[in-house]
Design a protein around this motif. Structure first.
Motif, PDB file in Angstrom:
ATOM      1  N   ARG B  34       0.379  -1.583   0.022  1.00  0.00           N
ATOM      2  CA  ARG B  34      -0.040  -0.132  -0.250  1.00  0.00           C
ATOM      3  C   ARG B  34       0.579   1.077  -0.071  1.00  0.00           C
ATOM      4  O   ARG B  34       1.619   1.644   0.428  1.00  0.00           O
ATOM      5  N   TYR B  40       1.112  12.950   1.963  1.00  0.00           N
ATOM      6  CA  TYR B  40       2.673  11.913   2.489  1.00  0.00           C
ATOM      7  C   TYR B  40       2.949  10.680   2.022  1.00  0.00           C
ATOM      8  O   TYR B  40       1.802  10.434   1.255  1.00  0.00           O
ATOM      9  N   GLU B  42       4.484   6.958   2.503  1.00  0.00           N
ATOM     10  CA  GLU B  42       4.259   5.595   3.764  1.00  0.00           C
ATOM     11  C   GLU B  42       4.340   5.036   2.370  1.00  0.00           C
ATOM     12  O   GLU B  42       3.291   4.449   1.480  1.00  0.00           O
ATOM     13  N   THR B  44       3.490   0.563   2.717  1.00  0.00           N
ATOM     14  CA  THR B  44       2.911  -0.084   3.922  1.00  0.00           C
ATOM     15  C   THR B  44       3.373  -1.809   3.011  1.00  0.00           C
ATOM     16  O   THR B  44       2.817  -2.176   2.506  1.00  0.00           O
ATOM     17  N   ILE B  53       5.771  -0.913   8.321  1.00  0.00           N
ATOM     18  CA  ILE B  53       5.392   0.281   7.738  1.00  0.00           C
ATOM     19  C   ILE B  53       7.163   1.167   7.347  1.00  0.00           C
ATOM     20  O   ILE B  53       7.356   1.087   8.739  1.00  0.00           O
ATOM     21  N   ARG B  55       8.462   5.271   6.311  1.00  0.00           N
ATOM     22  CA  ARG B  55       8.585   6.803   6.364  1.00  0.00           C
ATOM     23  C   ARG B  55       9.675   6.522   5.426  1.00  0.00           C
ATOM     24  O   ARG B  55      10.573   6.726   6.451  1.00  0.00           O
ATOM     25  N   LYS B  58      12.811   7.046   8.433  1.00  0.00           N
ATOM     26  CA  LYS B  58      12.749   6.587   9.589  1.00  0.00           C
ATOM     27  C   LYS B  58      12.810   5.315   9.450  1.00  0.00           C
ATOM     28  O   LYS B  58      12.219   4.445   7.904  1.00  0.00           O
ATOM     29  N   ARG B  61       8.914  -0.073  10.680  1.00  0.00           N
ATOM     30  CA  ARG B  61       7.699  -0.063  11.995  1.00  0.00           C
ATOM     31  C   ARG B  61       7.154  -1.515  11.462  1.00  0.00           C
ATOM     32  O   ARG B  61       6.644  -2.164  10.484  1.00  0.00           O
ATOM     33  N   PHE B  63       4.545  -4.375  12.918  1.00  0.00           N
ATOM     34  CA  PHE B  63       3.826  -5.392  13.803  1.00  0.00           C
ATOM     35  C   PHE B  63       2.957  -5.795  13.478  1.00  0.00           C
ATOM     36  O   PHE B  63       2.528  -6.534  12.077  1.00  0.00           O
ATOM     37  N   SER B  64       1.986  -7.446  14.246  1.00  0.00           N
ATOM     38  CA  SER B  64       1.859  -8.056  13.347  1.00  0.00           C
ATOM     39  C   SER B  64       0.020  -7.227  12.820  1.00  0.00           C
ATOM     40  O   SER B  64      -0.372  -6.798  13.128  1.00  0.00           O
ATOM     41  N   SER B  66      -3.013  -9.370  12.306  1.00  0.00           N
ATOM     42  CA  SER B  66      -4.066  -9.158  13.243  1.00  0.00           C
ATOM     43  C   SER B  66      -3.972  -8.286  14.183  1.00  0.00           C
ATOM     44  O   SER B  66      -5.311  -7.984  14.892  1.00  0.00           O
ATOM     45  N   ARG B  67      -2.847  -7.289  14.623  1.00  0.00           N
ATOM     46  CA  ARG B  67      -3.374  -5.877  15.206  1.00  0.00           C
ATOM     47  C   ARG B  67      -4.315  -5.173  14.697  1.00  0.00           C
ATOM     48  O   ARG B  67      -4.143  -3.965  14.909  1.00  0.00           O
ATOM     49  N   ALA B  68      -3.948  -5.672  12.993  1.00  0.00           N
ATOM     50  CA  ALA B  68      -5.021  -4.129  12.112  1.00  0.00           C
ATOM     51  C   ALA B  68      -5.876  -4.920  11.740  1.00  0.00           C
ATOM     52  O   ALA B  68      -5.687  -5.177  10.014  1.00  0.00           O
ATOM     53  N   LEU B  71      -7.221  -4.244   8.033  1.00  0.00           N
ATOM     54  CA  LEU B  71      -6.028  -4.630   7.025  1.00  0.00           C
ATOM     55  C   LEU B  71      -6.388  -5.878   6.080  1.00  0.00           C
ATOM     56  O   LEU B  71      -6.022  -6.130   5.109  1.00  0.00           O
TER      57      LEU B  71
END
Lengths: 442, 178
Positions: B34, B40, B42, B44, B53, B55, B58, B61, B63-64, B66-68, B71
């Motif tokens: 994505r 901006y 970014e 994903t 993710i 940027r 930076k 980052r 993460f799992s 299952s947290r989103a 998505l």
């Protein structure tokens, strides 16, 4: 005193013991805390170690593994199990590796997010920094992280909580399958629980383990999954129940054999009753003394203590065996007393050293043994003779040889002992006499 | 395989919904990228249950997935839809289809309790072979809307919420698209 009256008195003694037993039982706080058998702590470091052994997280940890079904089912069982157990106040932590976001961070730590995080150690919280961070948060809200970040933002615009969560991630955690911890082979789903009850609190640990089993039974449904439990609490419960079970049947068997032996040896149904009274009195007196003098009685003290004062069982047997027709039981007891008393005092002196050991468990053991043996000896000397019928026994029952029925081939235990005694006592066996130094009055 | 998107993100913390434009890409099976271009930059990347993710300037980052949940819905449905894999879709969702070939609505309701606790439904709308709009309704929070393909192109310069809703639902798209 008539035989009937003596029997009534013996039964009254028994009743008194039962009452005393009930009273002691009310105040008995049995503990399995092994620290009672460790030297008392002297330095702060030792105190910490001893404290942590019983109350520390290590001793309160329970490890759970679910196995026997496919990984996906196990994972959902793991999640359901955690949900049920986390709702119970028995557990302070229930973790299965499941991603529960920030709930994993203890509530009491959250107010200290800025204090714990290193960000502001090197960075000023000025307008430029904050503007930068807020712009990044807008991007976060537009990113897949939105649902994760959004609840945090009002109180934590620079996301220190997330930085803390990241830095606290263990570097070698178990692998995660279907969102929960699994073993390396992927066959067992793993959970870690921390009980509120201390590791050596048998009732608390038993309660926690029962709660785990019943939650698992509800979660499992008709799946073939199995639950494996480990950890100090699980061990102590397993040891406790196994010991209680074995002690139960061994004790019952012992008592039966004891009653049978006394009954056979003295051919009197009163012998087991009278023979048991001094030992029971000693045991209760010892237990009572420990209950009064200490804060909680250790299970080992009780178990080992009763083994140690088991020798008191011999006292009434000595008395019975010295009974001869026409001889007053009081006279037998008087004759027996110097040897008996000396033996008890000598044993007592030996156990006195435990009292200065600085180990509470051993001190309890010493008090129990000394009080127990003393009581049993005094009961044998000053109470028991009053309850023995004058014609009670002529020593262990001896049947004249010529009356032995020829078909009786089996020897009873006392007869075997008898044969040995006769061999030893035979006048021509002087070498045996010299070999065994055998007190004349025993 | 790639398609442009316009996404509207509502939040109680924002004065107005955030409008994001970019492109979804499927460089290979099992991977969804994505790429946000406006306002901006970014990127994903969703792959093997992980979301990364990145940027500019930076460190990325991770993460799992299952947290989103929104998505997760997108990834499963997007991939399955593009490859026409109904069986894969049905593993994760109950499927209800409505409308005509020229204007269809497919409603996905999560089957797994874990996902269902976070996600109420994903409503996909399209025309023929074109998936035009995804409405993701989480259990908590605002509806998240993503316009895709022709609808995304039609949404260029449109910021009025009701006009975007009309685009999503397949009404009045003729003006802007042609």
């Amino acid at each position: 005193m008539t035989a009937r009256r003596r029997l009534v008195l013996a039964l009254a003694w028994l009743a008194l013991l039962l009452l005393a037993g009930w009273l002691v039982g009310q105040r008995l706080d049995l503990s399995g805390d092994l620290r009672k058998f460790m030297p008392s702590a002297q330095t702060p470091a030792q105190r910490l170690l001893i404290d942590e052994l019983g109350e520390g997280p290590g001793s309160r940890l329970l490890l759970v593994a679910l196995s026997g079904d496919d990984a996906e089912t196990l994972a959902s069982q793991s999640a359901a199990l955690r949900e049920r157990l986390a709702a119970q106040s028995r557990f302070s932590t229930v973790a299965n590796g499941g991603d529960d976001g920030l709930d994993a961070i203890a509530e009491r730590l959250r107010p200290y997010r800025y204090l714990l995080s290193p960000t502001l150690d090197s960075q000023r919280l000025d307008a430029a920094f904050l503007a930068d961070e807020l712009a990044a948060r807008v991007q976060d809200l537009g990113s897949p992280m939105a649902s994760l970040v959004e609840p945090l933002l009002p109180s934590d615009p620079t996301l220190e909580t997330l930085k803390l969560a990241e830095s606290w991630q263990p570097s070698n955690a178990p692998q995660r399958l279907h969102g929960v911890w699994f073993d390396r082979a992927g066959r067992e789903a793993l959970l870690v629980l921390e009980t509120r009850a201390a590791g050596f609190d048998p009732t608390g640990q038993q309660g926690a383990i029962d709660a785990i089993h019943s939650a698992f039974a509800a979660v499992r449904g008709d799946s073939p999954a199995r639950l494996t439990l480990s950890g100090p609490g699980a061990f102590s419960v397993e040891i406790g129940s196994r010991t209680a079970r074995e002690a139960g049947w061994i004790g019952t068997l012992d008592s039966l054999i004891f009653v049978l032996l006394l009954w056979l040896a003295y051919r009197s149904w009163k012998a087991p009753l009278l023979g048991a009274l001094p030992l029971a009195s000693g045991g209760l007196a010892g237990l009572g003394a420990v209950v009064l003098g200490f804060d909680g009685v250790h299970g080992i003290t009780v178990a080992f203590g009763f083994t140690l004062i088991g020798v008191a069982q011999d006292y009434p047997i000595h008395l019975f065996s010295h009974q001869r027709a026409g001889l007053s039981p009081w006279a037998s007891a008087r004759a027996l007393w110097p040897t008996l008393g000396t033996g008890v005092v000598a044993t007592g002196i030996a156990y006195l050293t435990f009292l200065v050991s600085g180990v509470e468990g051993l001190e309890q053991l010493a008090v129990f043994t000394i009080v127990g043996l003393g009581t049993a000896a005094l009961a044998t000397r000053f109470v028991l003779p009053g309850l023995i019928d004058t014609g009670f026994s002529d020593g262990p029952h001896r049947r004249p040889r010529d009356q032995r029925p020829p078909q009786e081939l089996m020897l009873s235990a006392d007869e075997v002992a008898d044969q040995i005694l006769q061999v030893i006592r035979a006048p021509d066996n002087t070498w045996v006499k010299e070999l065994f130094v055998y007190p004349a009055h025993l | 395989m790639r398609t442009g998107f316009v996404e509207l993100r509502g939040s109680a913390l924002l004065k107005a919904p955030l409008r994001i434009e970019g492109e979804y890409q499927r460089p290979r099976d099992g991977t969804l990228v994505r790429e946000v271009r406006v306002p901006y930059a970014e990127t994903t990347t969703i792959r093997a249950g992980e979301v990364q993710i990145a940027r500019a300037g930076k460190s990325p980052r991770t993460f799992s997935l299952s947290r989103a949940p929104e998505l997760g819905g997108l990834q499963a449905s997007f991939g399955a839809l593009l490859s026409g894999d109904r069986a894969l879709l049905e593993q994760h969702y109950r499927i209800a289809v409505d409308g005509t070939r020229a204007r269809w609505v497919m409603t996905l309701t999560p089957k797994q309790p874990g996902l269902a606790a976070q996600l109420r439904s994903v409503v996909l709308r399209g025309r023929g072979a074109e998936l035009r709009c995804i409405d993701t309704q989480p259990i908590k929070g605002d509806l998240q809307r993503t316009l895709l393909a022709g609808a995304a192109r039609a949404a260029a310069g449109v910021s009025d919420a009701s006009a975007l809703q009309a685009l999503c639902h397949g009404n009045g798209n003729g003006v802007a698209a042609r």
